[in-house]
Design a protein around this motif. Sequence first.
Motif, PDB file in Angstrom:
ATOM      1  N   TYR A 280       1.502   1.006  -7.300  1.00 60.13           N
ATOM      2  CA  TYR A 280       2.653   0.212  -7.740  1.00 60.13           C
ATOM      3  C   TYR A 280       3.966   0.935  -7.442  1.00 60.13           C
ATOM      4  CZ  TYR A 280       3.589   2.836 -12.102  1.00 60.13           C
ATOM      5  OH  TYR A 280       3.923   3.801 -13.020  1.00 60.13           O
ATOM      6  N   GLN A 281       3.953   2.262  -7.475  1.00 59.08           N
ATOM      7  CA  GLN A 281       5.170   3.012  -7.151  1.00 59.08           C
ATOM      8  C   GLN A 281       5.562   2.806  -5.689  1.00 59.08           C
ATOM      9  OE1 GLN A 281       3.960   6.944  -8.370  1.00 59.08           O
ATOM     10  NE2 GLN A 281       4.673   6.673 -10.473  1.00 59.08           N
ATOM     11  N   ARG A 282       4.573   2.759  -4.820  1.00 60.90           N
ATOM     12  CA  ARG A 282       4.841   2.517  -3.403  1.00 60.90           C
ATOM     13  C   ARG A 282       5.367   1.093  -3.187  1.00 60.90           C
ATOM     14  NH1 ARG A 282       0.501   4.261  -1.946  1.00 60.90           N
ATOM     15  NH2 ARG A 282      -0.732   2.352  -1.819  1.00 60.90           N
ATOM     16  N   LEU A 283       4.799   0.133  -3.896  1.00 59.42           N
ATOM     17  CA  LEU A 283       5.272  -1.251  -3.794  1.00 59.42           C
ATOM     18  C   LEU A 283       6.699  -1.384  -4.310  1.00 59.42           C
ATOM     19  CD1 LEU A 283       2.031  -3.089  -4.963  1.00 59.42           C
ATOM     20  CD2 LEU A 283       3.100  -3.314  -2.710  1.00 59.42           C
ATOM     21  N   ASP A 284       7.009  -0.672  -5.384  1.00 56.08           N
ATOM     22  CA  ASP A 284       8.370  -0.714  -5.926  1.00 56.08           C
ATOM     23  C   ASP A 284       9.376  -0.141  -4.927  1.00 56.08           C
ATOM     24  OD1 ASP A 284       7.510  -1.887  -8.223  1.00 56.08           O
ATOM     25  OD2 ASP A 284       7.671  -0.105  -9.486  1.00 56.08           O
ATOM     26  N   GLU A 285       8.985   0.906  -4.239  1.00 54.82           N
ATOM     27  CA  GLU A 285       9.867   1.486  -3.220  1.00 54.82           C
ATOM     28  C   GLU A 285      10.095   0.491  -2.082  1.00 54.82           C
ATOM     29  OE1 GLU A 285       8.081   5.102  -1.970  1.00 54.82           O
ATOM     30  OE2 GLU A 285       8.434   6.154  -3.872  1.00 54.82           O
ATOM     31  N   ASP A 286       9.028  -0.181  -1.664  1.00 55.01           N
ATOM     32  CA  ASP A 286       9.155  -1.184  -0.598  1.00 55.01           C
ATOM     33  C   ASP A 286      10.057  -2.329  -1.040  1.00 55.01           C
ATOM     34  OD1 ASP A 286       7.447   0.320   0.927  1.00 55.01           O
ATOM     35  OD2 ASP A 286       5.666  -0.907   0.514  1.00 55.01           O
ATOM     36  N   TYR A 287       9.893  -2.742  -2.279  1.00 58.31           N
ATOM     37  CA  TYR A 287      10.693  -3.854  -2.805  1.00 58.31           C
ATOM     38  C   TYR A 287      12.180  -3.495  -2.818  1.00 58.31           C
ATOM     39  CZ  TYR A 287      12.480  -7.327  -6.118  1.00 58.31           C
ATOM     40  OH  TYR A 287      13.209  -8.324  -6.722  1.00 58.31           O
ATOM     41  N   THR A 288      12.497  -2.309  -3.284  1.00 55.60           N
ATOM     42  CA  THR A 288      13.895  -1.869  -3.341  1.00 55.60           C
ATOM     43  C   THR A 288      14.500  -1.793  -1.944  1.00 55.60           C
ATOM     44  OG1 THR A 288      13.460  -0.579  -5.344  1.00 55.60           O
ATOM     45  CG2 THR A 288      15.432  -0.023  -4.099  1.00 55.60           C
ATOM     46  N   LYS A 289      13.741  -1.274  -1.005  1.00 53.46           N
ATOM     47  CA  LYS A 289      14.222  -1.161   0.370  1.00 53.46           C
ATOM     48  C   LYS A 289      14.453  -2.539   0.979  1.00 53.46           C
ATOM     49  CE  LYS A 289      12.941   0.740   4.886  1.00 53.46           C
ATOM     50  NZ  LYS A 289      11.901   1.484   5.647  1.00 53.46           N
ATOM     51  N   GLU A 290      13.507  -3.445   0.776  1.00 54.27           N
ATOM     52  CA  GLU A 290      13.636  -4.799   1.317  1.00 54.27           C
ATOM     53  C   GLU A 290      14.815  -5.532   0.684  1.00 54.27           C
ATOM     54  OE1 GLU A 290       9.898  -6.545   0.504  1.00 54.27           O
ATOM     55  OE2 GLU A 290       8.778  -5.243   1.874  1.00 54.27           O
TER      56      GLU A 290
END
Length: 298
Positions: A280-290
């Motif tokens: 979930y931490q990796r997904l959160d990073e992707d979400y913020t970047k997107e």
Amino acid sequence: MKVKQTVTFNLLLIFILLLSACGNRLAEETEEYQQQMDDIYTINNELTNHLDNIDSDKIQNHISDLDTDFESDELEEMISKLEGEILPLAESLNTKVDEMEVTNEDIEDHHNTFVESAQVKYDFAEQLSDYLSTYQNSVQASERLIDLSQSFMDNQKERDDIIENASDSKAEEEINTLIDQLNSNSEELDEASKILEGDESIESKQEQIDDVLLPMLDEHVDSLNQINLSTQQANRVRSVSLEMYYGYISYYEERKNTMSYNEKLQNVQLQNILSLQESYQRLDEDYTKELEELKSGE
């Protein structure tokens, strides 16, 4: 030739202006999307803060080392927090995310990353809570089995002392009658319990406890109660023996529960659950970047 170049330049300018307009519109819709997500972000931030504070390495190390201090104190606190605070937040987050409607396809693709992250957070909290609760139940059941075994040995010593100190022939006669019945019961119980030490399935062993051993112990209790006794010492031998039988009943019921707990723990890898934290931490990073890319109109 100049006319052709002018037309080409004008078309290029129009194309650039259209791209700029589309980019601005996407950025505006992204801002609107973020405003609609405000309440969801609030829940998500609180939930994420709780989950990030879970020390996965510490859990792995303590459970691997069977740290009793962790089992009795920190483990109880962690389970309570997971069940009382974190899981309700995770459920609320996923409910609100499901209710959120996104019409822009570009934003929807980005939003799906948030949806996936919310689900992983729920899975992490739910699976960790279930695993730790099962582990705690297993530890506590094992401790109760040890206590029951100790109680059985204490009762056996007391009974042996009474038998050894029988003071008259009547007491000895009644005690011998009890011993004959106890020996018969013991042989029957030993034979019926052999399956528990074999390679049979857990289901077969649990059925043996429910269908054979527990009813048998009830019959053994009745067999002692049906013997007519008049001496105080013989009655005390029977009383202690009955306590031992009741202890046996509790022991086999606890043994059955322990089988279920251990089987459940063996079928789940703790490391697989803990790895969801990184997911979930990796997904959160992707979400913020997107999100930043959408806001810039890229």
